[in-house]
Enzyme design. Structure first.
Site, PDB file in Angstrom:
ATOM      1  CB  THR A 133      15.282 -22.680  46.347  1.00 17.41           C
ATOM      2  OG1 THR A 133      14.108 -22.229  46.855  1.00 17.41           O
ATOM      3  CG2 THR A 133      14.985 -23.390  44.958  1.00 17.41           C
ATOM      4  CG  ASP A 134      12.253 -23.102  50.581  1.00 22.76           C
ATOM      5  OD1 ASP A 134      12.091 -22.338  49.481  1.00 22.76           O
ATOM      6  OD2 ASP A 134      11.382 -22.490  51.765  1.00 22.76           O
ATOM      7  CD  GLU A 135      10.355 -20.851  45.595  1.00 20.90           C
ATOM      8  OE1 GLU A 135       9.684 -20.884  44.740  1.00 20.90           O
ATOM      9  OE2 GLU A 135      10.534 -19.690  46.033  1.00 20.90           O
ATOM     10  CE1 TYR A 161      14.573 -19.829  41.127  1.00 25.36           C
ATOM     11  CE2 TYR A 161      12.841 -20.179  42.961  1.00 25.36           C
ATOM     12  CZ  TYR A 161      14.131 -19.864  42.439  1.00 25.36           C
ATOM     13  OH  TYR A 161      15.067 -19.759  43.381  1.00 25.36           O
ATOM     14  CE  LYS A 165      18.170 -22.546  42.515  1.00 27.14           C
ATOM     15  NZ  LYS A 165      19.461 -22.178  42.214  1.00 27.14           N
TER      16      LYS A 165
HETATM   17  P1  NAD Z   1      18.914 -12.616  42.401  1.00 26.26           P
HETATM   18  O1  NAD Z   1      18.086 -12.581  41.144  1.00 26.26           O
HETATM   19  O2  NAD Z   1      19.030 -11.257  43.216  1.00 26.26           O
HETATM   20  O3  NAD Z   1      20.411 -12.650  41.633  1.00 26.26           O
HETATM   21  C1  NAD Z   1      20.678 -13.327  40.562  1.00 26.26           C
HETATM   22  C2  NAD Z   1      22.095 -13.142  40.083  1.00 26.26           C
HETATM   23  O4  NAD Z   1      22.652 -13.799  38.997  1.00 26.26           O
HETATM   24  C3  NAD Z   1      22.200 -11.723  39.493  1.00 26.26           C
HETATM   25  O5  NAD Z   1      23.173 -10.950  39.770  1.00 26.26           O
HETATM   26  C4  NAD Z   1      22.012 -12.039  37.866  1.00 26.26           C
HETATM   27  O6  NAD Z   1      22.695 -10.916  37.301  1.00 26.26           O
HETATM   28  C5  NAD Z   1      22.630 -13.205  37.763  1.00 26.26           C
HETATM   29  N1  NAD Z   1      22.554 -13.912  36.688  1.00 26.26           N
HETATM   30  C6  NAD Z   1      21.291 -14.457  36.117  1.00 26.26           C
HETATM   31  N2  NAD Z   1      21.583 -15.017  35.068  1.00 26.26           N
HETATM   32  C7  NAD Z   1      22.855 -15.159  34.947  1.00 26.26           C
HETATM   33  C8  NAD Z   1      23.628 -15.883  33.904  1.00 26.26           C
HETATM   34  N3  NAD Z   1      23.043 -16.544  32.714  1.00 26.26           N
HETATM   35  N4  NAD Z   1      24.892 -15.785  33.959  1.00 26.26           N
HETATM   36  C9  NAD Z   1      25.420 -15.365  34.954  1.00 26.26           C
HETATM   37  N5  NAD Z   1      24.981 -14.442  35.783  1.00 26.26           N
HETATM   38  C10 NAD Z   1      23.383 -14.567  35.933  1.00 26.26           C
HETATM   39  O7  NAD Z   1      18.795 -14.043  43.128  1.00 26.26           O
HETATM   40  P2  NAD Z   1      19.055 -14.217  44.481  1.00 26.26           P
HETATM   41  O8  NAD Z   1      17.924 -13.789  45.277  1.00 26.26           O
HETATM   42  O9  NAD Z   1      20.380 -13.657  45.140  1.00 26.26           O
HETATM   43  O10 NAD Z   1      19.284 -15.869  44.818  1.00 26.26           O
HETATM   44  C11 NAD Z   1      20.478 -16.330  44.479  1.00 26.26           C
HETATM   45  C12 NAD Z   1      20.546 -17.842  44.171  1.00 26.26           C
HETATM   46  O11 NAD Z   1      19.895 -18.322  45.695  1.00 26.26           O
HETATM   47  C13 NAD Z   1      19.624 -18.400  43.118  1.00 26.26           C
HETATM   48  O12 NAD Z   1      20.160 -19.406  42.627  1.00 26.26           O
HETATM   49  C14 NAD Z   1      18.145 -18.644  43.782  1.00 26.26           C
HETATM   50  O13 NAD Z   1      17.639 -19.628  43.369  1.00 26.26           O
HETATM   51  C15 NAD Z   1      18.802 -18.942  45.380  1.00 26.26           C
HETATM   52  N6  NAD Z   1      17.935 -18.801  46.181  1.00 26.26           N
HETATM   53  C16 NAD Z   1      17.325 -17.604  46.623  1.00 26.26           C
HETATM   54  C17 NAD Z   1      16.349 -17.404  47.630  1.00 26.26           C
HETATM   55  C18 NAD Z   1      15.821 -16.164  47.937  1.00 26.26           C
HETATM   56  O14 NAD Z   1      14.864 -16.042  48.758  1.00 26.26           O
HETATM   57  N7  NAD Z   1      16.302 -15.169  47.268  1.00 26.26           N
HETATM   58  C19 NAD Z   1      16.011 -18.563  48.508  1.00 26.26           C
HETATM   59  C20 NAD Z   1      16.849 -19.806  48.365  1.00 26.26           C
HETATM   60  C21 NAD Z   1      17.466 -20.110  47.105  1.00 26.26           C
HETATM   61  P1  TYD Z   2       8.435 -13.831  46.380  1.00 27.45           P
HETATM   62  O1  TYD Z   2       9.284 -12.816  47.259  1.00 27.45           O
HETATM   63  O2  TYD Z   2       8.191 -13.907  44.998  1.00 27.45           O
HETATM   64  O3  TYD Z   2       9.048 -15.275  46.854  1.00 27.45           O
HETATM   65  P2  TYD Z   2       8.632 -16.793  46.477  1.00 27.45           P
HETATM   66  O4  TYD Z   2       7.336 -16.876  45.569  1.00 27.45           O
HETATM   67  O5  TYD Z   2       9.726 -17.549  45.765  1.00 27.45           O
HETATM   68  O6  TYD Z   2       8.164 -17.400  47.769  1.00 27.45           O
HETATM   69  O7  TYD Z   2       6.821 -14.129  47.142  1.00 27.45           O
HETATM   70  C1  TYD Z   2       6.702 -14.427  48.546  1.00 27.45           C
HETATM   71  C2  TYD Z   2       5.220 -14.626  48.840  1.00 27.45           C
HETATM   72  O8  TYD Z   2       4.632 -13.500  48.571  1.00 27.45           O
HETATM   73  C3  TYD Z   2       4.587 -15.496  48.026  1.00 27.45           C
HETATM   74  O9  TYD Z   2       3.381 -16.289  48.618  1.00 27.45           O
HETATM   75  C4  TYD Z   2       3.796 -14.567  46.858  1.00 27.45           C
HETATM   76  C5  TYD Z   2       3.570 -13.272  47.509  1.00 27.45           C
HETATM   77  N1  TYD Z   2       3.507 -12.006  46.844  1.00 27.45           N
HETATM   78  C6  TYD Z   2       2.595 -11.406  47.004  1.00 27.45           C
HETATM   79  O10 TYD Z   2       1.368 -11.517  47.632  1.00 27.45           O
HETATM   80  N2  TYD Z   2       2.342 -10.293  46.253  1.00 27.45           N
HETATM   81  C7  TYD Z   2       3.493  -9.621  45.380  1.00 27.45           C
HETATM   82  O11 TYD Z   2       3.441  -8.494  44.889  1.00 27.45           O
HETATM   83  C8  TYD Z   2       4.682 -10.515  45.487  1.00 27.45           C
HETATM   84  C9  TYD Z   2       6.010 -10.123  44.538  1.00 27.45           C
HETATM   85  C10 TYD Z   2       4.689 -11.657  46.357  1.00 27.45           C
END
Ligand code: NAD
Ligand code: TYD
Length: 359
Positions: A133-135, A161, A165
């Protein structure tokens, strides 16, 4: 036949990735390993399961469970691993950091070790794609809009988090450097689109608008995120998987930087238009709440590497994609209901009652 092990395939990005994979490729088998935590919903891949019953296998299990992962590599000829499974929400990581270390760090290491053992250095046919992730880069200042992170930027994660990562990201790099293990890393910005659990900003706000609930904005709402449509991310992942070089890292961003407050305004207008409600209705519900501790100010990615190497770019205008996303949440009442009532948790218990305690 090529066999992919996709972890976390019942989550938001993983389920969109599996769907795209079946759309783009023939002669593939997907083994989806998912622990079905609160964020994993079997409905996210129900259509895939129905359309491709012979090419799709679901395994209910934990990536940190050595025995389950070993069994998978023993029972299937896994060619590539696409590792999404993670605890993914910053706010939850502040409450429960250890869970994030277990899944994100230990889970990734179990997968790396097992793949290494079973692939036995026949690595030219294998790929391990780690979805980072970019984080991991930490936060950029608000007053220097020209600054962006590239793949060489140092890792300075702030939340538990992001730190978990980053730890896994470094472990993946170390397996490449130490063993020549065929790993590739992608670091993506904030995704949005269908099937995203409504704890993240965009689906939470859409659902709260539809239900007349408060719209909580952390701090002053000035924090900036770079949003990418989930399908654009998944297309980039396929490019990287097939054409990326092992040992390399690729940033994937949406080039859509917007502050949380501005995003909420745009979303209010879209939801209002689609539900034929006056947008002022939603403004009344905006509530500025206590800031998230350690809240990163701004994320922004320099994506010239993936753009130049593969000609990849995002496909559509941000507001078009946001409109489609809002429509999806309005039209998919069953999915919303399953998330709200936790109905799918009962389904899990019925199907997998014997293994739930392992999760
Ligand atoms: P999500 O939370 O929607 O899904 C996570 C999935 O992993 C779920 O289906 C959950 O049941 C499964 N899981 C959790 N713990 C587990 C374990 N111990 N064993 C097996 N399965 C398990 O997450 P997402 O938003 O789809 O993100 C997927 C990946 O992409 C993550 O690694 C996240 O760090 C990365 N990512 C997400 C974003 C974003 O904006 N959502 C951005 C950049 C990177
Ligand atoms: P989020 O979707 O949790 O993603 P991330 O923290 O991984 O970037 O949050 C996106 C942005 O929105 C972040 O700056 C936190 C803010 N946020 C709120 O202001 N209110 C909310 O209820 C949530 C969930 C996030």
């Amino acid at each position: 036949m090529k066999t992919y092990l996709v972890t976390g395939g019942c989550g938001f990005i993983g389920s969109n990735f599996i769907r795209l994979l079946f759309e783009k490729e023939t002669n593939v088998h997907v083994v989806n390993l998912d622990a079905l935590t609160y964020a994993g919903n079997p409905l996210n891949v129900q259509d895939v399961k129905e359309k491709f019953p012979d090419n799709y296998t679901f395994i209910h299990g934990d990536v940190a469970d050595q025995q389950v992962v070993d069994e998978i590599f023993h029972n299937y000829q896994i060619n590539s691993v696409v590792h999404f499974a993670a605890e993914s929400h910053v706010d939850r990581s502040i409450q429960e950091p250890l869970l994030f270390i277990r899944t994100n760090v230990l889970g990734t290491t179990v997968l790396l070790n097992t793949a290494m053992k079973h692939w036995k250095e026949q690595w030219e046919k294998n790929r391990f794609l780690y979805i980072s992730t970019d984080e991991v880069y930490g936060s950029l200042p608000l007053d220097q809009p020209e600054k962006k992170f590239d793949e060489e930027s140092p890792l300075q994660p702030n939340s538990p988090y992001a730190s978990s990562k980053a730890a896994a990201d470094l472990l993946v790099q170390s397996y490449y450097t130490t063993y020549g293990f065929p790993a590739i890393i992608t670091r993506c910005s904030n995704n949005f689109g269908p099937f995203q659990f409504p704890e993240k900003l965009i689906p939470l706000m859409i659902m709260n608008m539809i239900e007349g609930q408060p719209l909580p904005i952390y701090g002053k709402g000035e924090n900036i995120r770079d949003w990418i449509y989930v399908q654009d991310h998944c297309e980039a992942l396929l490019e990287v998987l097939h054409h990326g070089k092992t040992g390399e890292i690729y940033n994937i961003g949406g080039s859509n930087e917007i502050s949380n407050s501005e995003l909420l305004n745009v979303l209010s207008e879209i939801v209002a238009e689609q539900t034929q409600v006056n947008p002022d209705e939603y403004e009344k519900h905006i509530t500025f709440v206590k800031d998230r501790p350690g809240h990163d100010l701004r994320y922004a990615l320099d994506c010239s590497k993936i753009q130049n190497k593969f000609g990849w770019n995002t496909s559509f205008d941000f507001s078009v994609r946001l409109k489609e996303t809002v429509r999806w949440y309005l039209e998919n009442e069953n999915w919303i209901l399953s998330v709200k009532t936790g109905a799918y948790q009962e389904w899990i218990e019925r199907q997998y009652s014997n293994r739930l305690e392992d999760v």
